[in-house]
Design a protein around this motif. Sequence first.
Motif, PDB file in Angstrom:
ATOM      1  N   THR A  84       0.667  -1.133   0.353  1.00 58.54           N
ATOM      2  CA  THR A  84      -0.475  -0.086  -0.240  1.00 58.54           C
ATOM      3  C   THR A  84       0.981   1.602   0.048  1.00 58.54           C
ATOM      4  O   THR A  84       0.752   2.263  -0.553  1.00 58.54           O
ATOM      5  CB  THR A  84      -0.503   0.021   1.400  1.00 58.54           C
ATOM      6  N   ASN A  85       1.874   0.952   0.446  1.00 67.01           N
ATOM      7  CA  ASN A  85       2.427   1.995   1.269  1.00 67.01           C
ATOM      8  C   ASN A  85       3.959   2.624  -0.518  1.00 67.01           C
ATOM      9  O   ASN A  85       3.745   3.330  -1.082  1.00 67.01           O
ATOM     10  CB  ASN A  85       3.710   2.036   2.103  1.00 67.01           C
ATOM     11  N   ALA A  86       3.801   1.567  -1.449  1.00 69.33           N
ATOM     12  CA  ALA A  86       4.498   1.649  -2.691  1.00 69.33           C
ATOM     13  C   ALA A  86       3.880   2.057  -3.826  1.00 69.33           C
ATOM     14  O   ALA A  86       3.558   2.335  -5.030  1.00 69.33           O
ATOM     15  CB  ALA A  86       5.261   0.645  -2.784  1.00 69.33           C
ATOM     16  N   GLY A  87       2.166   2.003  -3.049  1.00 75.65           N
ATOM     17  CA  GLY A  87       0.834   2.883  -4.086  1.00 75.65           C
ATOM     18  C   GLY A  87       0.057   1.102  -4.784  1.00 75.65           C
ATOM     19  O   GLY A  87      -0.872   1.826  -5.473  1.00 75.65           O
ATOM     20  N   TYR A  88       0.333   0.272  -3.902  1.00 70.67           N
ATOM     21  CA  TYR A  88      -0.218  -0.962  -4.597  1.00 70.67           C
ATOM     22  C   TYR A  88      -0.863  -1.118  -3.531  1.00 70.67           C
ATOM     23  O   TYR A  88      -0.698  -2.171  -2.668  1.00 70.67           O
ATOM     24  CB  TYR A  88       0.816  -2.277  -5.024  1.00 70.67           C
ATOM     25  N   PRO A  89      -1.864  -0.818  -3.064  1.00 74.13           N
ATOM     26  CA  PRO A  89      -3.063  -1.683  -1.773  1.00 74.13           C
ATOM     27  C   PRO A  89      -3.254  -2.619  -2.162  1.00 74.13           C
ATOM     28  O   PRO A  89      -4.210  -3.205  -3.555  1.00 74.13           O
ATOM     29  CB  PRO A  89      -4.172  -0.389  -2.418  1.00 74.13           C
ATOM     30  N   SER A  90      -3.402  -3.590  -1.353  1.00 69.35           N
ATOM     31  CA  SER A  90      -3.810  -4.377  -1.216  1.00 69.35           C
ATOM     32  C   SER A  90      -4.734  -5.624  -0.057  1.00 69.35           C
ATOM     33  O   SER A  90      -4.864  -4.547   0.432  1.00 69.35           O
ATOM     34  CB  SER A  90      -2.077  -5.985  -1.143  1.00 69.35           C
ATOM     35  N   GLN A  91      -4.898  -6.864  -0.276  1.00 64.75           N
ATOM     36  CA  GLN A  91      -5.424  -7.231   0.527  1.00 64.75           C
ATOM     37  C   GLN A  91      -5.587  -8.757   0.416  1.00 64.75           C
ATOM     38  O   GLN A  91      -5.314  -9.674  -0.969  1.00 64.75           O
ATOM     39  CB  GLN A  91      -7.053  -7.061   0.549  1.00 64.75           C
ATOM     40  N   PRO A  92      -5.680  -9.593   2.007  1.00 68.06           N
ATOM     41  CA  PRO A  92      -5.511 -10.771   1.828  1.00 68.06           C
ATOM     42  C   PRO A  92      -6.486 -11.625   1.224  1.00 68.06           C
ATOM     43  O   PRO A  92      -7.493 -11.498   1.486  1.00 68.06           O
ATOM     44  CB  PRO A  92      -4.934 -11.105   2.844  1.00 68.06           C
ATOM     45  N   GLU A  93      -6.663 -12.336   0.039  1.00 70.71           N
ATOM     46  CA  GLU A  93      -7.755 -13.243  -1.244  1.00 70.71           C
ATOM     47  C   GLU A  93      -8.052 -14.518   0.637  1.00 70.71           C
ATOM     48  O   GLU A  93      -7.152 -14.734   1.258  1.00 70.71           O
ATOM     49  CB  GLU A  93      -6.475 -14.195  -1.555  1.00 70.71           C
ATOM     50  N   LYS A  94      -9.173 -14.118   0.511  1.00 69.82           N
ATOM     51  CA  LYS A  94      -9.786 -15.315   1.951  1.00 69.82           C
ATOM     52  C   LYS A  94      -9.713 -17.136   0.941  1.00 69.82           C
ATOM     53  O   LYS A  94     -10.043 -17.324   0.043  1.00 69.82           O
ATOM     54  CB  LYS A  94     -11.452 -14.877   1.919  1.00 69.82           C
ATOM     55  N   THR A  95      -8.883 -17.637   1.896  1.00 73.06           N
ATOM     56  CA  THR A  95      -8.622 -18.691   1.395  1.00 73.06           C
ATOM     57  C   THR A  95      -9.272 -19.937   2.756  1.00 73.06           C
ATOM     58  O   THR A  95      -8.560 -19.126   3.398  1.00 73.06           O
ATOM     59  CB  THR A  95      -7.371 -19.172   0.587  1.00 73.06           C
ATOM     60  N   ALA A  96      -9.323 -20.846   2.062  1.00 75.81           N
ATOM     61  CA  ALA A  96      -9.989 -21.733   2.850  1.00 75.81           C
ATOM     62  C   ALA A  96      -8.747 -22.492   3.245  1.00 75.81           C
ATOM     63  O   ALA A  96      -8.257 -23.102   2.358  1.00 75.81           O
ATOM     64  CB  ALA A  96     -10.817 -23.205   2.366  1.00 75.81           C
ATOM     65  N   LYS A  97      -8.790 -23.246   5.085  1.00 76.80           N
ATOM     66  CA  LYS A  97      -7.052 -23.365   5.762  1.00 76.80           C
ATOM     67  C   LYS A  97      -7.306 -25.023   5.394  1.00 76.80           C
ATOM     68  O   LYS A  97      -8.604 -25.453   5.247  1.00 76.80           O
ATOM     69  CB  LYS A  97      -7.574 -23.101   7.511  1.00 76.80           C
TER      70      LYS A  97
END
Length: 100
Positions: A87-100
């Motif tokens: 995000t600080n590098a200009g690329y907001p991201s979010q963790p993919e929801k994955t089943a464990k």
Amino acid sequence: MKNLKAMLVGVVGVGALVLTAPAWASPKTVTLNVSNMTCEACPITVKKALQKVPGVSKIDVLYEKKQVMVTFDDSRTSTDALVKATTNAGYPSQPEKTAK
Ligand SMILES: [Cu+2]
């Protein structure tokens, strides 16, 4: 004297832990969905940002899927820190929801 020796062994043991990755630290892999990866240079920027995060051992950018797979030592960093880095590098991201 015996106690002192035990203490020294303890200190050395802790030192070794800090210097080398503990054998039992399990690497964790997380997939982040990354926004703003619009050209082929972007993955390089994202990768560089993640490389600066301590504890990150492997980064695979999946440009076509706009995702990045990051392997890291979860005793040294966290998914939140990885998200912050991109995000600080200009690329907001979010963790993919994955089943464990
Ligand atoms: Cu770009």
